[in-house]
Design a protein around this motif. Structure first.
Motif, PDB file in Angstrom:
ATOM      1  N   ARG A 200     -11.093  -0.665  -3.473  1.00 27.97           N
ATOM      2  CA  ARG A 200     -11.168  -1.826  -4.360  1.00 27.97           C
ATOM      3  C   ARG A 200     -11.464  -3.075  -3.536  1.00 27.97           C
ATOM      4  NH1 ARG A 200     -11.739  -0.062  -9.586  1.00 27.97           N
ATOM      5  NH2 ARG A 200     -10.341   1.719  -9.920  1.00 27.97           N
TER       6      ARG A 200
ATOM      7  N   ASP B 293     -10.947  -6.365  -7.828  1.00 27.96           N
ATOM      8  CA  ASP B 293     -10.671  -4.943  -8.050  1.00 27.96           C
ATOM      9  C   ASP B 293     -11.934  -4.124  -8.317  1.00 27.96           C
ATOM     10  OD1 ASP B 293      -8.021  -4.834  -7.494  1.00 27.96           O
ATOM     11  OD2 ASP B 293      -7.330  -4.735  -9.564  1.00 27.96           O
TER      12      ASP B 293
ATOM     13  N   ARG C 144      -6.076   2.617  -4.703  1.00 30.06           N
ATOM     14  CA  ARG C 144      -5.299   1.509  -4.145  1.00 30.06           C
ATOM     15  C   ARG C 144      -5.753   1.086  -2.755  1.00 30.06           C
ATOM     16  NH1 ARG C 144       0.754   3.244  -6.414  1.00 30.06           N
ATOM     17  NH2 ARG C 144       0.070   3.535  -8.586  1.00 30.06           N
TER      18      ARG C 144
ATOM     19  N   HIS D   1     -19.324  -0.030  -8.322  1.00 27.29           N
ATOM     20  CA  HIS D   1     -18.962  -0.352  -9.709  1.00 27.29           C
ATOM     21  C   HIS D   1     -20.198  -0.569 -10.579  1.00 27.29           C
ATOM     22  CE1 HIS D   1     -19.760  -4.713  -9.029  1.00 27.29           C
ATOM     23  NE2 HIS D   1     -19.395  -4.412  -7.794  1.00 27.29           N
TER      24      HIS D   1
ATOM     25  N   ARG E 269      -7.793  -0.820  -0.126  1.00 27.11           N
ATOM     26  CA  ARG E 269      -8.320  -2.173  -0.315  1.00 27.11           C
ATOM     27  C   ARG E 269      -9.327  -2.558   0.771  1.00 27.11           C
ATOM     28  NH1 ARG E 269      -7.116  -3.971  -5.254  1.00 27.11           N
ATOM     29  NH2 ARG E 269      -8.086  -5.861  -4.431  1.00 27.11           N
TER      30      ARG E 269
ATOM     31  N   ASP F 297      -6.904   5.834 -10.112  1.00 32.20           N
ATOM     32  CA  ASP F 297      -6.056   4.743  -9.622  1.00 32.20           C
ATOM     33  C   ASP F 297      -6.249   4.625  -8.113  1.00 32.20           C
ATOM     34  OD1 ASP F 297      -4.140   2.805  -9.251  1.00 32.20           O
ATOM     35  OD2 ASP F 297      -2.426   4.162  -9.502  1.00 32.20           O
TER      36      ASP F 297
END
Length: 401
Positions: A175, A179, A141, A228, A143, A139
């Motif tokens: 992210r 995302d 967070r 990613h 940014r 998770d």
């Protein structure tokens, strides 16, 4: 792109044999001060400068960019050697190697040219990955927000940032648009970056695995890598990262065993009922050392086997070969973690009361092993191994397997 201000020069290692020889020499030197560094929490700035200058931080750079591009088996042995000498220091370059790999797989030609030149010059990557207070380790967070001029603003709070305090560049997991998982390569001295040396773990005391605060850090677009994409097909990113952790555990196990052997040979007294003159001739100690040696040899064998499997997968990457590599590495990590913790604890069992003196700092072996093996739970690795063996279920694609 511009580089951080720290002037550095480094030797360029040319092949696997040289990498192993350099690692063995450095490990011997680093071993001598490991207990003192840990006891006083003296951060290894000088030792890391030697590591940079040695060229070991550049051994995974592709040959096309001037590096040695060593085999993964060589890389694992380098980390094992360093960890046998110092279980803290060996942890620091793990993220460096991982994020050199991210550039190899997903960096643009311009990014690879620039950053590999940095690495071969001896500049260091740290990491800013994990975050506290989130639902789980995946998770993220932090940014990366697009700015009007094409750059990004980076905001977030990272914990367990091993190597960041010593780094020229800090790869930050964040992210981005939609995302998507990105890696931003940020200079350690960039405006808006604050590195807090607040790591107070019972083990691996000198890794400086503290906090990185990121406040409106300006990141040019050419310093952002689309991480990613790594997980959209068969990949060895997770297997290599975990193999290095297994190498560190295996090295810590062999280092603790060597310390125990030396102590019993030179400082221990035999138990009066043994009827022998030397503790090294006590049949019950001989038995226990035999058992511990089997544990360590098993960890070393599985580490070497897993590394060969990763090398083979890299030579012909597919879903099947990537799965085989991940499972082999998972098995190595399970056994290495067990061996490191058991051997670090058994050191006192075989060495006796004298070994418990705080001034000797022999407990650093157990503390380092117990701390490092908490990095990610081996119980989940056993689960993935079982699913693969019983049902043919391939392991998931992520950076922790």
């Amino acid at each position: 792109m511009t580089a951080p201000a720290r002037p550095v020069t480094a030797h360029v290692i040319t092949d696997d044999a040289e990498a192993l020889a350099v690692a063995a020499g450095l490990a011997e030197d680093f071993r001598a001060g490991a207990a003192e560094r840990d006891a006083g929490r003296r951060l290894p700035h000088a030792e890391l400068d030697r590591l940079s200058a040695s060229g070991l931080l550049g051994i995974t750079v592709p040959r096309a960019y001037g590096g040695a591009q060593v085999r993964i088996a060589t890389l694992a042995e380098v980390f094992r050697l360093l960890a046998a000498a110092d279980g803290s220091l060996s942890q620091i370059p793990q993220s460096h190697v991982v994020y050199v790999g991210v550039l190899t797989r997903q960096g643009s030609a311009v990014q690879r040219e620039f950053f590999f030149r940095e690495v071969l010059a001896g500049r260091r990557f740290g990491n800013a990955q994990s975050e506290a207070g989130t639902k789980h380790v995946q998770d993220i967070r932090t940014r990366l927000t697009p700015a009007a001029d094409g750059s990004y603003l980076l905001n977030g709070l990272k914990h367990y940032s091993t190597g960041a305090l010593f780094a020229d560049w800090i790869p930050v997991l964040a992210r981005g648009r939609g995302d998507a998982l990105e890696v931003a390569y940020v200079p350690g001295d960039a405006a808006g970056v604050r590195i807090v040396d607040d790591w107070d773990g019972m083990g691996q005391r000198t890794t400086a695995s503290g906090t990185v605060q990121l406040t409106d850090v300006v990141v040019p677009a050419d310093r952002v890598v689309p991480h990613h994409l790594t997980f959209e097909g068969p990949q060895l990113h997770g297997a290599i990262a975990q193999l290095l952790h297994a190498a560190i555990d295996t090295g810590m196990a062999s280092g603790a065993l060597a310390e125990a052997v030396s102590f019993v040979r030179t400082k221990s007294r035999p138990w009066f009922e043994s009827g022998v003159e030397s503790a090294a001739d006590d049949p019950l100690l001989i038995q226990r050392f035999g058992e511990l040696s089997v544990r360590v040899r098993a960890a070393q064998a599985l580490l070497a086997s897993a590394a060969r499997t990763v090398d083979e997968a890299a030579d012909g990457l597919s879903d099947d070969s990537a799965a085989e590599a991940s499972v082999a590495v998972a098995a190595a990590k399970v056994v290495a973690a067990q061996a490191a913790v058991e051997t670090g604890s058994a050191l006192f069992e075989v060495a006796g009361t004298r070994a418990a003196r705080d001034g000797l700092n022999l407990h650093r072996h157990w503390r380092d092993a117990r701390t490092h093996t908490l990095h990610d739970p081996v119980r989940w690795k056993v689960q993935h191994i079982g699913r693969y063996v019983l049902n043919g279920t391939r392991p998931p694609r992520h950076g922790l397997l």
